[in-house]
Design a protein around this motif. Structure first.
Motif, PDB file in Angstrom:
ATOM      1  N   UNK A 221       0.805  -1.498  -0.066  1.00  0.00           N
ATOM      2  CA  UNK A 221      -0.174  -0.262  -0.165  1.00  0.00           C
ATOM      3  C   UNK A 221       0.886   1.450   0.453  1.00  0.00           C
ATOM      4  N   UNK A 222       1.946   1.275   0.358  1.00  0.00           N
ATOM      5  CA  UNK A 222       2.647   2.662   0.712  1.00  0.00           C
ATOM      6  C   UNK A 222       3.268   2.715  -0.625  1.00  0.00           C
ATOM      7  N   UNK A 223       3.739   1.479  -0.803  1.00  0.00           N
ATOM      8  CA  UNK A 223       3.709   1.468  -3.021  1.00  0.00           C
ATOM      9  C   UNK A 223       3.167   2.015  -4.028  1.00  0.00           C
ATOM     10  N   UNK A 224       1.879   1.230  -2.734  1.00  0.00           N
ATOM     11  CA  UNK A 224       0.805   2.330  -3.876  1.00  0.00           C
ATOM     12  C   UNK A 224       0.494   3.332  -4.267  1.00  0.00           C
ATOM     13  N   UNK A 225       0.407   4.123  -2.330  1.00  0.00           N
ATOM     14  CA  UNK A 225       0.561   5.044  -2.970  1.00  0.00           C
ATOM     15  C   UNK A 225       1.224   6.061  -3.647  1.00  0.00           C
ATOM     16  N   UNK A 226       3.083   6.182  -3.627  1.00  0.00           N
ATOM     17  CA  UNK A 226       3.790   7.172  -4.421  1.00  0.00           C
ATOM     18  C   UNK A 226       3.136   6.289  -5.402  1.00  0.00           C
ATOM     19  N   UNK A 227       2.985   5.071  -6.254  1.00  0.00           N
ATOM     20  CA  UNK A 227       2.639   4.885  -7.633  1.00  0.00           C
ATOM     21  C   UNK A 227       1.654   4.057  -7.682  1.00  0.00           C
ATOM     22  N   UNK A 228       0.782   4.639  -7.990  1.00  0.00           N
ATOM     23  CA  UNK A 228      -0.642   3.619  -8.152  1.00  0.00           C
ATOM     24  C   UNK A 228       0.025   2.387  -9.793  1.00  0.00           C
ATOM     25  N   UNK A 229      -0.667   1.268  -8.958  1.00  0.00           N
ATOM     26  CA  UNK A 229      -1.152   0.277 -10.109  1.00  0.00           C
ATOM     27  C   UNK A 229      -2.068  -0.719  -9.507  1.00  0.00           C
ATOM     28  N   UNK A 230      -2.941  -0.989 -10.170  1.00  0.00           N
ATOM     29  CA  UNK A 230      -4.140  -1.466  -9.922  1.00  0.00           C
ATOM     30  C   UNK A 230      -3.771  -3.154  -9.959  1.00  0.00           C
ATOM     31  N   UNK A 231      -2.973  -3.558 -10.590  1.00  0.00           N
ATOM     32  CA  UNK A 231      -2.524  -4.745 -10.520  1.00  0.00           C
ATOM     33  C   UNK A 231      -2.088  -5.052  -8.376  1.00  0.00           C
ATOM     34  N   UNK A 232      -1.111  -4.333  -8.798  1.00  0.00           N
ATOM     35  CA  UNK A 232      -0.915  -4.793  -6.400  1.00  0.00           C
ATOM     36  C   UNK A 232      -1.712  -3.689  -6.093  1.00  0.00           C
ATOM     37  N   UNK A 233      -2.779  -3.183  -6.189  1.00  0.00           N
ATOM     38  CA  UNK A 233      -3.762  -2.559  -5.662  1.00  0.00           C
ATOM     39  C   UNK A 233      -4.594  -3.771  -5.551  1.00  0.00           C
ATOM     40  N   UNK A 234      -5.374  -4.207  -6.590  1.00  0.00           N
ATOM     41  CA  UNK A 234      -6.542  -5.005  -5.878  1.00  0.00           C
ATOM     42  C   UNK A 234      -6.054  -6.281  -5.394  1.00  0.00           C
ATOM     43  N   UNK A 235      -4.328  -7.223  -5.739  1.00  0.00           N
ATOM     44  CA  UNK A 235      -4.258  -7.963  -4.586  1.00  0.00           C
ATOM     45  C   UNK A 235      -4.375  -7.550  -3.172  1.00  0.00           C
ATOM     46  N   UNK A 236      -4.192  -6.169  -2.895  1.00  0.00           N
ATOM     47  CA  UNK A 236      -4.212  -6.144  -1.491  1.00  0.00           C
ATOM     48  C   UNK A 236      -6.217  -6.357  -1.329  1.00  0.00           C
ATOM     49  N   UNK A 237      -6.813  -5.655  -1.963  1.00  0.00           N
ATOM     50  CA  UNK A 237      -8.059  -5.917  -1.908  1.00  0.00           C
ATOM     51  C   UNK A 237      -8.928  -6.985  -1.776  1.00  0.00           C
ATOM     52  N   UNK A 238      -8.624  -7.906  -2.922  1.00  0.00           N
ATOM     53  CA  UNK A 238      -8.616  -9.016  -2.485  1.00  0.00           C
ATOM     54  C   UNK A 238      -8.079  -9.823  -1.580  1.00  0.00           C
ATOM     55  N   UNK A 239      -6.574  -9.519  -0.688  1.00  0.00           N
ATOM     56  CA  UNK A 239      -6.219 -10.281   0.629  1.00  0.00           C
ATOM     57  C   UNK A 239      -7.457  -9.690   1.867  1.00  0.00           C
ATOM     58  N   UNK A 240      -8.202  -8.763   1.704  1.00  0.00           N
ATOM     59  CA  UNK A 240      -8.781  -8.268   2.903  1.00  0.00           C
ATOM     60  C   UNK A 240      -9.999  -8.595   3.057  1.00  0.00           C
ATOM     61  N   UNK A 241     -11.092  -9.521   0.969  1.00  0.00           N
ATOM     62  CA  UNK A 241     -12.327 -10.086   2.044  1.00  0.00           C
ATOM     63  C   UNK A 241     -11.364 -11.443   1.938  1.00  0.00           C
ATOM     64  N   UNK A 242     -10.709 -11.999   1.461  1.00  0.00           N
ATOM     65  CA  UNK A 242     -10.210 -13.294   1.982  1.00  0.00           C
ATOM     66  C   UNK A 242     -10.069 -13.510   3.524  1.00  0.00           C
TER      67      UNK A 242
END
Length: 527
Positions: A105-126
Motif C-alpha cells: 500500500x505504501x508503494x501504491x500510494x507513491x505509484x498507483x498500480x491497479x494490479x498491486x492494489x487489487x491484490x490487497x483488496x482481494x486479500x481483505x475479502x479473504x
C-alpha cells in the motif's frame, strides 16, 4: 509575388497547437478514466493502509495478551482448546500477509498500480473470511480456557455467538466503506460474489460443524444483512462516480474557457503578461526595463497603395494583414516580441520580457539586440524579393523603457519612454530599404554587423543626431569556426542572408536585386 508571401501565413502555430489538444475526444475520455482510476486507487490505498495498520495493531495486542495468559497457566490451557496449532498458524499467516500489504500500500500510494492494489483488496475479502474461520477452529474456546485458568466467572460456549456477531459487524462495515476502496463501480460486483459464494457457504458449514441448528438461519440472516449493505455501497459508488464525472466535466469546461481566453489574449499581448492580468484584472501591470531595443517598421509607399485600391478597401487590409502576419512569423522565428501595429507601422522589441532580462543580466544586451537585427534584415530581404513594390523604412533605438498594459476593455500592451520616441524618429528620418539607428544602439551591436559611416540627421526635439545605417551582416564560411550569429540561425541558413538589403532602386530594377536565395525557407524551418 503576393502568393509567395501568402504561403508563409497559411498556418498559425499557436492556433494549430490549441486545436490539437482538443481534437481527439476518445483520447480525452480515456485520459479521464485513467486519471479517475489513479485518483481512486491512491485514495483507497490510504484507507486500506489505515485499516490494515489498525487491525494489525489491535490483533497484536489481543493475541499478545492471550499468549501472556497462556504462559501464566503453565501450558494447561492448550489441553482444553481443540485445534490450537491451526489457530496460531492461521494467525501467524494473517499477520505476515498484513505486513506485506502495508508495504504494498505504501508503494501504491507513491505509484498507483491497479494490479498491486487489487491484490490487497482481494486479500481483505479473504481476511474477513478468515475471521469466520476462527469460529470454526474454536477460537472462542481459547478464550473460555483462558478465563477458566484465571478463575473468572462461568463462561458458556454459546458465547461463540459473540464472535459471530463481531465478525458480521466487521464484514458489514467493510462493505459500507468499499466504495472508498474499490476503484470502479464495475468491480463492486465482486462483493455480491463474495457474499453469496463465500460467506453464505462458510456460514452454513460453520453452523453444521458447530452443531447448532439455529445457526443455519443465522447464516442466511447474515447474508441478507450483508446484501443490504452491499446495495447501499453499490448505489454510493455510482453516486460517487457520477459526482466525479460532473466535477471533471465542469473543470474541463472551465479549463477550455481559460485556454480560449489565454489563446485570444496571446494575440494581444506577451505570454508573461497574461497570467498576472487574469489573476488580478484590476491591478496595474507595469515594468521598468533599463536596457531594451525597439524597432519601428513603416510602409513608405502606403498612401500610393491606398490610392491604388481606393474602391477596394478590403484589398488594402488584405495587403497589410498579409505582410504583418509575415512579420509576425519572422519575429517569432528570431524570438523577437511583436508589440503592436498602428496603421501602416509595425513595432517590435527585445529586452522587455523576463527571459530576455535574465539572459541580458548574464550575457549583456548585444546578443539580444542581435536577434532584432536579424529579424529586421530578414524582413527587408523578404520584402525585396516578394515581387511587389514594397518599400520599408526602419528605425531602431536602444535605451530604458517602461512597458505595461493599458485599458481594461480591449487592453493593450504598450511601450513608453524616450527610447520609443527616438526609434520612431529614426524610422521617419530613415531611408527606404534600410535600418537607421543611433549611437546607443551602435554601442551594443555584435561585431559581425556592418554599418555605414556616421551621418547627421535633424530630428524634432533632439536637434542634430548622429545615426548609422545597417549595411550588411558578416558570416564565416562553412568549415570555419562559427561566429555568435550562428546561435540564432543554422549555418546552412546563414548562407541565404544577402550581403546588403535591397533598396527602392533594386525593387524597381530587377537586374540590381541581390542574387541570393530568399530567406523564406529559413524562417519556415525555424517555425
Amino acid at each position: 509575388g503576393g502568393s509567395r508571401v501568402r504561403a508563409w501565413t497559411n498556418s498559425d502555430p499557436i492556433d494549430t497547437a490549441w486545436r490539437g489538444r482538443h481534437a481527439d475526444d476518445a483520447e480525452s475520455s480515456f485520459s479521464f478514466r485513467a486519471e479517475m482510476q489513479e485518483k481512486n486507487i491512491r485514495g483507497g490505498a490510504q484507507v486500506l493502509l489505515f485499516l490494515t495498520v489498525a487491525f494489525t495493531i489491535g490483533q497484536f495486542a489481543r493475541y499478545g495478551s492471550q499468549i501472556l495468559q497462556a504462559l501464566a497457566c503453565e501450558g494447561s490451557v492448550w489441553q482444553d482448546v481443540p485445534r490450537a496449532p491451526q489457530i496460531w498458524t492461521l494467525r501467524a499467516i494473517e499477520h505476515f500477509v498484513n505486513l506485506l500489504c502495508v508495504a504494498a500500500l505504501l508503494r501504491t500510494i507513491r505509484q498507483p498500480r491497479l494490479c498491486c492494489y487489487m491484490l490487497v483488496v482481494i486479500w481483505w475479502y479473504l481476511y474477513l473470511l478468515s475471521l469466520r474461520l476462527h469460529e470454526l477452529l474454536g477460537t472462542c474456546f481459547l478464550g473460555a480456557a483462558l478465563q477458566k485458568c484465571s478463575g473468572s466467572a462461568n463462561w458458556s460456549t454459546n458465547d461463540c455467538k459473540t464472535e459471530d456477531s463481531a465478525s458480521l459487524l466487521t464484514s458489514a462495515a467493510w462493505i459500507i466503506i468499499s466504495p472508498r476502496v474499490v476503484p470502479t463501480a464495475r468491480l463492486m460486483h465482486m462483493t455480491w460474489l463474495w457474499i453469496w459464494l463465500c460467506v453464505l457457504p462458510l456460514q452454513a458449514f460453520i453452523a453444521i460443524e458447530m452443531d447448532h441448528d439455529i445457526q443455519l438461519w443465522d447464516a442466511f440472516r447474515s447474508c441478507v444483512i450483508l446484501t443490504a449493505a452491499g446495495c447501499y455501497a453499490y448505489s454510493k459508488k455510482l453516486y460517487m462516480e457520477k459526482s466525479q464525472r460532473q466535477k471533471v466535466s465542469v473543470d474541463t469546461k472551465r479549463r477550455e474557457v481559460s485556454e480560449r481566453m489565454f489563446h485570444i489574449l496571446g494575440y494581444m499581448m506577451p505570454q508573461h503578461i497574461i497570467v498576472p492580468m487574469l489573476r488580478n484584472p484590476s491591478h496595474s501591470i507595469a515594468e521598468q526595463y533599463e536596457q531594451a531595443s525597439v524597432l519601428f517598421i513603416m510602409f513608405e509607399n502606403f498612401e500610393k497603395i491606398v490610392h491604388r485600391y481606393v474602391d477596394q478597401p478590403e484589398e488594402v487590409l488584405e495587403y497589410l494583414n498579409r505582410y504583418f502576419t509575415l512579420f509576425d512569423h519572422i519575429c517569432r522565428a528570431h524570438d523577437v516580441l511583436k508589440v503592436e501595429t498602428v496603421g501602416e507601422e509595425f513595432v517590435a522589441a527585445v529586452g522587455v520580457t523576463p527571459r530576455d532580462t535574465a539572459f541580458q543580466s548574464m550575457n549583456g544586451h548585444s546578443e539580444i539586440l542581435a536577434r532584432l537585427v536579424l529579424a529586421a534584415w530578414a524582413i527587408l530581404e523578404v520584402a525585396a524579393t516578394s515581387g511587389e513594390q514594397v518599400l520599408l523604412k526602419m528605425g531602431l533605438h536602444t535605451g530604458p523603457i517602461v512597458a505595461g498594459v493599458i485599458g481594461q476593455k480591449l487592453p493593450r500592451f504598450r511601450l513608453f519612454g524616450d527610447t520609443v520616441n527616438t526609434a520612431a524618429r529614426m524610422m521617419q528620418k530613415g531611408e527606404s530599404g534600410f535600418v537607421q539607428f543611433g549611437e546607443a544602439t551602435r554601442a551594443h551591436l555584435p561585431f559581425w554587423v556592418s554599418v555605414s559611416e556616421p551621418r547627421f540627421v535633424e530630428m524634432k526635439g533632439k536637434g542634430l543626431v548622429t545615426t548609422y545605417i545597417l549595411t550588411g551582416i558578416q558570416f564565416q564560411k562553412v568549415g570555419e569556426e562559427r561566429s555568435p550569429r550562428s546561435a540564432f540561425l543554422p549555418r546552412a541558413d546563414a548562407e541565404r542572408l544577402p550581403l546588403r538589403p535591397a533598396t527602392a532602386s533594386s525593387i524597381s530594377d530587377s537586374s540590381k536585386t541581390v542574387p541570393r536565395k530568399s530567406l523564406r525557407p529559413t524562417v519556415a524551418q525555424a517555425l
